[in-house]
Design a protein around this motif. Structure first.
Motif, PDB file in Angstrom:
ATOM      1  N   HIS A  66       2.616  34.133 -15.334  1.00 60.72           N
ATOM      2  CA  HIS A  66       3.928  33.723 -16.347  1.00 60.72           C
ATOM      3  C   HIS A  66       3.643  33.800 -17.462  1.00 60.72           C
ATOM      4  CE1 HIS A  66       7.784  32.514 -16.092  1.00 60.72           C
ATOM      5  NE2 HIS A  66       7.555  31.113 -16.613  1.00 60.72           N
ATOM      6  N   GLU A 107      12.094  27.683  -9.658  1.00 62.95           N
ATOM      7  CA  GLU A 107      10.776  27.372 -10.597  1.00 62.95           C
ATOM      8  C   GLU A 107      10.168  27.030  -8.798  1.00 62.95           C
ATOM      9  OE1 GLU A 107      10.441  26.311 -14.125  1.00 62.95           O
ATOM     10  OE2 GLU A 107      11.677  26.859 -14.911  1.00 62.95           O
ATOM     11  N   LYS A 179       4.369  30.297  -3.292  1.00 63.96           N
ATOM     12  CA  LYS A 179       5.327  31.198  -2.816  1.00 63.96           C
ATOM     13  C   LYS A 179       6.252  30.850  -3.434  1.00 63.96           C
ATOM     14  CE  LYS A 179       2.367  34.070  -0.092  1.00 63.96           C
ATOM     15  NZ  LYS A 179       2.230  35.197   0.650  1.00 63.96           N
ATOM     16  N   LYS A 187       9.872  35.789  -3.784  1.00 64.32           N
ATOM     17  CA  LYS A 187      10.417  36.228  -5.277  1.00 64.32           C
ATOM     18  C   LYS A 187       9.407  36.320  -6.648  1.00 64.32           C
ATOM     19  CE  LYS A 187      14.422  38.320  -4.983  1.00 64.32           C
ATOM     20  NZ  LYS A 187      15.501  39.006  -5.480  1.00 64.32           N
ATOM     21  N   GLN A 188       8.335  35.008  -5.726  1.00 63.15           N
ATOM     22  CA  GLN A 188       7.285  33.934  -6.683  1.00 63.15           C
ATOM     23  C   GLN A 188       5.840  34.252  -6.004  1.00 63.15           C
ATOM     24  OE1 GLN A 188       9.461  30.548  -8.276  1.00 63.15           O
ATOM     25  NE2 GLN A 188       8.431  31.666  -9.910  1.00 63.15           N
ATOM     26  N   ASN A 189       5.243  35.244  -6.085  1.00 64.09           N
ATOM     27  CA  ASN A 189       3.115  34.764  -5.827  1.00 64.09           C
ATOM     28  C   ASN A 189       2.435  35.380  -6.486  1.00 64.09           C
ATOM     29  OD1 ASN A 189       1.952  35.207  -2.960  1.00 64.09           O
ATOM     30  ND2 ASN A 189       2.880  37.263  -2.621  1.00 64.09           N
ATOM     31  N   SER A 190       1.605  33.800  -6.697  1.00 62.09           N
ATOM     32  CA  SER A 190       0.856  34.044  -6.939  1.00 62.09           C
ATOM     33  C   SER A 190      -0.387  33.201  -6.520  1.00 62.09           C
ATOM     34  CB  SER A 190       1.025  33.024  -8.863  1.00 62.09           C
ATOM     35  OG  SER A 190       0.211  33.157  -9.100  1.00 62.09           O
ATOM     36  N   THR A 222       4.942  26.727 -13.155  1.00 65.15           N
ATOM     37  CA  THR A 222       5.891  27.830 -12.892  1.00 65.15           C
ATOM     38  C   THR A 222       4.951  29.204 -12.531  1.00 65.15           C
ATOM     39  OG1 THR A 222       7.349  28.370 -11.166  1.00 65.15           O
ATOM     40  CG2 THR A 222       8.179  28.905 -13.920  1.00 65.15           C
ATOM     41  N   GLY A 225       7.805  35.053 -12.044  1.00 63.27           N
ATOM     42  CA  GLY A 225       9.185  35.714 -10.844  1.00 63.27           C
ATOM     43  C   GLY A 225      10.605  34.936 -10.858  1.00 63.27           C
ATOM     44  N   VAL A 226      10.391  33.786 -12.255  1.00 62.98           N
ATOM     45  CA  VAL A 226      11.376  33.205 -11.568  1.00 62.98           C
ATOM     46  C   VAL A 226      12.845  33.899 -11.390  1.00 62.98           C
ATOM     47  CG1 VAL A 226      12.788  31.175 -13.605  1.00 62.98           C
ATOM     48  CG2 VAL A 226      10.366  31.169 -12.727  1.00 62.98           C
TER      49      VAL A 226
END
Length: 250
Positions: A66, A107, A179, A187-190, A222, A225-226
């Motif tokens: 991020h 988030e 995710k 949208k978020q993937n870590s 977070t 991909g926010v």
């Protein structure tokens, strides 16, 4: 073990989630409890926010990917702020889009649930002070955050702290897939191994500042991909070993 808090026949209880069943417990999940013979189907109960914190402590900019995404310098110590407990909601509750919001962002975050009074502990002592972990959505009014220069208003609207569905204990919190899906699209993937500060370092650091009580929440930051949400969007925070937190924007 996955602890849940639920409502059945107007009564609030704690239980253990086992697949699609909830096993009723008596006693205190932070100290001693007993498993009863009563078992409910998950469809028979209303899941609530799994804990009642005295405070919600959040960590900003705690994922390497991020920070790289934003082109920002890696912080040398955790950046912390507070959300009020009046922002807390549970799984399936609606996130209200405030009139003055202008732009509301999701988030996805891993949240730590504190087990007992915690003050001035080392990272090595932190595990014995952690009950478990839950999913958290640090909903933020992004334009207000930029306008104010400090984060209280942007982070504090009612319903801006969804958590759940359960508190998972006994998991390796520093290596979990995390995710966020908006209307079914990732949208978020870590992974929490991208965290700059581990959960143990975070608990230790915050305990040097304030006394943490049983049930208190610490949101750990977070991943990249926010992004913004609109009314009627369906938001899902998925964390490996914990489950899926689902909320609708209204």
């Amino acid at each position: 073990m996955n602890y849940v808090r639920f409502k059945k026949d107007g009564k609030r209880n704690y239980g253990i989630l086992d697949g699609k069943e909830v096993k009723l417990i008596t006693g205190d999940i932070y100290q001693d409890y007993k498993l009863t013979d009563l078992v409910y189907q998950l469809s028979e109960v209303e899941l609530l926010a799994p804990c009642n914190p005295t405070k919600i402590v959040c960590v900003g900019l705690n994922y390497l990917d991020h920070a790289q995404e934003l082109g920002m310098e890696i912080p040398k110590e955790p950046l912390i702020f507070l959300k009020p407990t009046s922002a807390l909601i549970g799984p399936a509750d609606e996130i209200k889009y405030p009139q003055m919001g202008q732009q509301i962002d999701y988030e996805a975050e891993l949240a730590i649930v504190i087990k007992k009074e915690t003050k001035n502990i080392s990272p090595q002592q932190a595990k014995e002070h952690i009950l478990g972990y839950t999913c958290f959505n640090d909903v933020t009014a992004r334009k207000l955050q930029a306008r104010d220069g400090q984060w209280t208003r942007a982070k504090s609207f009612d319903t801006f702290a969804p958590i759940g569905p359960s508190i998972a204990s006994g998991i390796a919190a520093n290596n979990l897939e995390i995710k966020l899906l908006k209307n079914g699209e990732i949208k978020q993937n870590s992974n929490t191994k991208q965290m700059i500060f581990t959960v143990e370092e975070i608990v230790s650091f915050i305990s040097q500042v304030m006394t943490l009580e049983a049930g208190d929440l610490i949101a750990t930051g977070t991943p990249p991909g926010v992004g913004p949400v609109e009314r009627e969007d369906k938001i899902e925070v998925q964390i490996e070993g914990i489950g899926t937190l689902k909320n609708m924007i209204k």
